[in-house]
Design a protein around this motif. Structure first.
Motif, PDB file in Angstrom:
ATOM      1  N   GLU A 196       0.802  -1.229   0.000  1.00 56.24           N
ATOM      2  CA  GLU A 196       0.000   0.000   0.000  1.00 56.24           C
ATOM      3  C   GLU A 196       0.831   1.273   0.000  1.00 56.24           C
ATOM      4  OE1 GLU A 196      -4.006  -1.495   2.275  1.00 56.24           O
ATOM      5  OE2 GLU A 196      -2.306  -0.947   3.541  1.00 56.24           O
ATOM      6  N   ARG A 197       2.119   1.147  -0.283  1.00 60.71           N
ATOM      7  CA  ARG A 197       2.973   2.331  -0.241  1.00 60.71           C
ATOM      8  C   ARG A 197       3.089   3.056  -1.578  1.00 60.71           C
ATOM      9  NH1 ARG A 197       8.124  -0.352   2.708  1.00 60.71           N
ATOM     10  NH2 ARG A 197       7.583  -2.001   1.216  1.00 60.71           N
ATOM     11  N   GLN A 198       2.620   2.429  -2.638  1.00 58.11           N
ATOM     12  CA  GLN A 198       2.706   3.052  -3.954  1.00 58.11           C
ATOM     13  C   GLN A 198       1.384   2.882  -4.694  1.00 58.11           C
ATOM     14  OE1 GLN A 198       6.332   0.988  -5.385  1.00 58.11           O
ATOM     15  NE2 GLN A 198       7.226   3.031  -5.574  1.00 58.11           N
ATOM     16  N   VAL A 199       1.025   3.906  -5.471  1.00 61.85           N
ATOM     17  CA  VAL A 199      -0.202   3.882  -6.255  1.00 61.85           C
ATOM     18  C   VAL A 199       0.106   3.385  -7.665  1.00 61.85           C
ATOM     19  CG1 VAL A 199      -2.054   5.284  -7.251  1.00 61.85           C
ATOM     20  CG2 VAL A 199      -1.198   5.789  -4.946  1.00 61.85           C
ATOM     21  N   THR A 236      -0.926   8.626 -13.013  1.00 66.20           N
ATOM     22  CA  THR A 236      -0.287   9.943 -12.810  1.00 66.20           C
ATOM     23  C   THR A 236      -0.160  10.329 -11.343  1.00 66.20           C
ATOM     24  OG1 THR A 236      -2.454  11.018 -13.025  1.00 66.20           O
ATOM     25  CG2 THR A 236      -1.107  10.809 -15.028  1.00 66.20           C
ATOM     26  N   LEU A 237      -0.830   9.579 -10.449  1.00 64.06           N
ATOM     27  CA  LEU A 237      -0.872  10.012  -9.048  1.00 64.06           C
ATOM     28  C   LEU A 237       0.438   9.759  -8.319  1.00 64.06           C
ATOM     29  CD1 LEU A 237      -2.347  11.221  -6.698  1.00 64.06           C
ATOM     30  CD2 LEU A 237      -3.474   9.017  -6.276  1.00 64.06           C
ATOM     31  N   GLN A 238       1.055   8.582  -8.472  1.00 69.14           N
ATOM     32  CA  GLN A 238       2.284   8.294  -7.732  1.00 69.14           C
ATOM     33  C   GLN A 238       3.423   9.251  -8.100  1.00 69.14           C
ATOM     34  OE1 GLN A 238       2.531   6.089  -5.102  1.00 69.14           O
ATOM     35  NE2 GLN A 238       4.418   7.244  -4.796  1.00 69.14           N
ATOM     36  N   PRO A 239       3.647   9.557  -9.383  1.00 66.06           N
ATOM     37  CA  PRO A 239       4.681  10.553  -9.692  1.00 66.06           C
ATOM     38  C   PRO A 239       4.394  11.909  -9.042  1.00 66.06           C
ATOM     39  CG  PRO A 239       4.121   9.315 -11.667  1.00 66.06           C
ATOM     40  CD  PRO A 239       3.125   8.919 -10.609  1.00 66.06           C
TER      41      PRO A 239
END
Length: 274
Positions: free
Chosen positions: A214-217, A222-225
């Motif tokens: 759950e630490r990365q989308v 476009t959300l994680q960058p």
């Protein structure tokens, strides 16, 4: 929000603890000499217990694989302390069922959520090795318990089936007594990074998908960058988002070197989510 219980009179450096309603969670708290409130949560309990077990293993000359299981909500300072002290870490999804399962990967697995729900698990190998070492010590006349015997009795305290506030209290108190630490001494071992937790109401939480505990989308792409870019603007900045499992909200966690920065980061990531 971290604040003292209402209608409670504190003395400076008085160590206090609190259970939840069904006594499967525990947190500690105290006021320092300046009467500033301090919370010692599950992250600090995990570090204390894991370090104490490692010390007993070393004193008893026993080789066992000890590890701490965390979630993304674990404070980065706690993670850094474990790394500095060469204590292995595993990260898993939020929820005690995930932590309990992952803790079984270690011969001695320590897990506590930040809310104080947790325990220590000992594998069959660890139980036998510790018991055999205790029995060997018992054959040597001594007025005090040796380290293997101390670890054996410490192992017996742990409720390995479920989080147990009473058992956890005993583990914490024994570790503090053996180390001769006050609550303030314990708190100083790990200076937590200021953090902020927000939630954003959304029409459909399933739009957001995560990976890496759950630490990365992963979706939207476009959300994680965007989160990474925002976090990089702050000293020791870190943030993640995860959809709630029960309601149409997305939870936003952020931490940084100051509370102002953590608050700003959380708000900006929340805007990116919205």
């Amino acid at each position: 929000n971290q604040r003292e219980p209402p209608n409670h009179t504190f003395q400076a450096n008085q160590r206090c603890c609190s259970f939840d309603g069904d006594a499967d969670r525990i947190v500690y708290f105290f006021k320092d000499s300046s009467l500033v409130f301090h919370l010692l949560d599950g992250d600090k309990i995990a570090v204390l217990i894991a370090e104490f077990i490692m010390e007993l293993l070393q004193a008893a000359d026993l080789q066992l694989d000890v590890g701490v299981v965390q979630t993304a909500y674990a404070n980065g300072a706690a993670t850094n302390v474990l790394v500095e002290r060469n204590i292995p870490i595993a990260c898993t999804s939020t929820g005690v069922k995930h932590l309990h399962h992952k803790a079984k990967d270690f011969e001695i697995g320590v897990y506590f959520e930040a809310n104080g729900h947790g325990t220590v698990l000992y594998s069959d190998k660890a139980t036998k090795l510790i018991t055999d070492a205790k029995d060997a010590e018992a054959k040597v006349a001594s007025p005090v318990l040796g380290p293997a015997s101390q670890l054996y009795h410490y192992m017996l305290i742990s409720n390995q089936a479920v989080g147990d506030s009473c058992a956890d209290l005993c583990m914490v108190e024994l570790a503090l007594r053996k180390k001769q630490w006050s609550a303030e001494d314990w708190d100083r071992q790990c200076n937590f990074l200021p953090n902020r937790l927000l939630k954003v109401k959304v029409a459909d939480r399933r739009v957001i998908q995560t990976t890496n505990a759950e630490r990365q989308v992963t979706e939207p792409t476009t959300l994680q960058p965007a989160i990474d870019s925002l976090a990089a603007e702050y000293n020791q900045g870190r943030s993640f988002v995860r959809p709630s499992g029960t309601e149409d909200v997305v939870r936003v966690y952020a931490e940084a070197d100051t509370q102002v920065s953590a608050d700003q980061l959380a708000e900006r990531v929340a805007c990116a989510v919205f």
